[in-house]
Design a protein around this motif. Structure first.
Motif, PDB file in Angstrom:
ATOM      1  N   THR A  34      46.536  21.839 -12.361  1.00 12.90           N
ATOM      2  CA  THR A  34      45.784  22.537 -13.394  1.00 12.90           C
ATOM      3  C   THR A  34      44.649  23.322 -12.753  1.00 12.90           C
ATOM      4  O   THR A  34      43.798  22.738 -12.073  1.00 12.90           O
TER       5      THR A  34
ATOM      6  N   GLU B  19      52.908  16.982  -8.679  1.00 15.70           N
ATOM      7  CA  GLU B  19      53.716  17.250  -9.863  1.00 15.70           C
ATOM      8  C   GLU B  19      53.028  18.138 -10.902  1.00 15.70           C
ATOM      9  O   GLU B  19      53.691  18.926 -11.584  1.00 15.70           O
ATOM     10  N   SER B  20      51.713  18.011 -11.046  1.00 14.60           N
ATOM     11  CA  SER B  20      50.999  18.764 -12.077  1.00 14.60           C
ATOM     12  C   SER B  20      49.715  19.330 -11.492  1.00 14.60           C
ATOM     13  O   SER B  20      48.855  18.584 -11.030  1.00 14.60           O
TER      14      SER B  20
ATOM     15  N   ARG C  18      48.774  14.384 -10.037  1.00 15.83           N
ATOM     16  CA  ARG C  18      48.259  15.328 -11.036  1.00 15.83           C
ATOM     17  C   ARG C  18      46.813  15.647 -10.667  1.00 15.83           C
ATOM     18  O   ARG C  18      45.957  14.751 -10.668  1.00 15.83           O
TER      19      ARG C  18
END
Length: 348
Positions: A320, A317-318, A284
């Motif tokens: 931002t 996975e993530s 992430r």
């Protein structure tokens, strides 16, 4: 009246605009359209700038006018179409710059009234720097503060914008007094605005990112060895942001994007580093672009598409993306503070 005849002047003397101070906001630039010829004109101006690509003209221009400008306008046009503001028929950079200038102009008017004129120009494309300087001089600006919106100084950004401003002044019969806005990479208000944007993004995330990647636009490595301070200023911005957030070293890192050409550029390269982070268990991540004052092709397309894809392909996975400061009120306040400080002595 905005223009009047000087006292004691003869009746046939031309009217002269009342004196004012100009604040000229400058950004990189944008093509007028995403089709081939507007893209080619924009890229030709940009890639012909010796501050951007300093190879000898005899070596670089045949390559540029040949293979580069025969193919790259199609690729760049396709990338711009993915982010184009269709409603206004302009790039996001243009839209955001107009919003920034509108808010800065309102703040300047609130403090100084009609004594200050705020306008904007682009280093490449329209509105051109010479055209806006001409407009400001015609409106009565006898002093101009030129403000390149680059927090960190680089020869390929700040210096070339200043160069174009000085060339524009050379064309004026009545040349205004001038100042240029220094880099503001370590300005506390700018750092605070960055930190607040990170905190908002983290608060909105489903799970907190493992690490924040501060991705700055890249430069050839030799520019650093030749005296360009950009790399050092980027590193300091990241350090000050880390200290303001109260984080440890392993929660934030500095990378560089937008490599062009065969030579070594500043490292680590963002597109490679995000993949390495994913492979090493940092599933992430958040990415912020502190060198950009407004979202543009390098952030909305390169970071949010190409760099995101590299991260996810490596197992991330993530992802931002923390938007640029754009016309955020904290950013406008920081810029206002820098502008007012540099108007000292010109205005009360």
């Amino acid at each position: 009246m905005t223009a009047e005849r000087p006292a004691h002047a003869p009746a046939d003397h031309p009217r002269i605009p009342r004196e004012k101070v100009g604040v000229l906001i400058a950004n990189l630039g944008t093509p007028d359209d995403t089709s081939y010829w507007p893209m080619r004109r924009y890229l030709n101006e940009f890639l012909s700038d010796k501050r951007v690509i300093d190879y000898p003209a005899w070596k670089w221009q045949p390559i540029l006018q040949g293979i580069v400008l025969s193919t790259r306008p199609f690729k760049s046009g396709a990338a711009y179409r993915t982010i184009w503001n269709e409603e206004a028929n302009e790039s996001p950079l243009m839209t955001i710059t107009k919003q920034q200038v509108s808010k800065l102009g309102a703040r300047m008017h609130e403090r100084y009234g009609d004594a200050v004129m705020v306008d904007y120009c682009m280093r490449y494309g329209n509105p051109s720097t010479p055209s806006v300087v001409r407009r400001m001089v015609a409106a009565g600006c006898t002093r101009i503060l030129f403000c390149p919106l680059y927090p960190q100084y680089a020869g390929a950004t700040t210096a070339t914008a200043n160069d174009q401003f000085f060339r524009a002044l050379m064309q004026e019969k009545r040349q205004p007094a001038s100042r240029t806005l220094p880099p503001y990479f370590d300005d506390p208000a700018y750092i605070e605005a960055l930190a607040a944007s990170v905190e908002r993004a983290y608060a909105a995330a489903d799970r907190e990112p493992d690490i924040l990647v501060c991705s700055y636009h890249g430069l050839p490595f030799r520019y650093l060895t030749e005296g360009d301070p950009y790399h050092c200023q980027c590193q300091k911005t990241t350090r000050l942001l880390k200290e303001r957030l109260g984080w440890s070293d392993d929660r934030i890192t500095t990378t560089f994007q937008s490599k062009f050409g065969p030579e070594e550029w500043l490292k680590p390269y963002t597109v490679e580093e995000v993949a390495r982070l994913a492979e090493n268990g940092r599933k992430r991540i958040a990415v912020i672009a502190p060198a950009f004052s407004a979202d543009c092709i390098e952030t909305l397309e390169e970071i949010n598409e190409e760099i995101r894809e590299s991260f996810e392909h490596a197992g991330g996975e993530s992802f931002t993306y923390v938007p640029c400061l754009n016309d955020d009120e904290a950013h406008i306040a920081a810029l206002t503070g820098r502008i007012e400080a540099n108007l000292a002595g010109w205005l009360d």
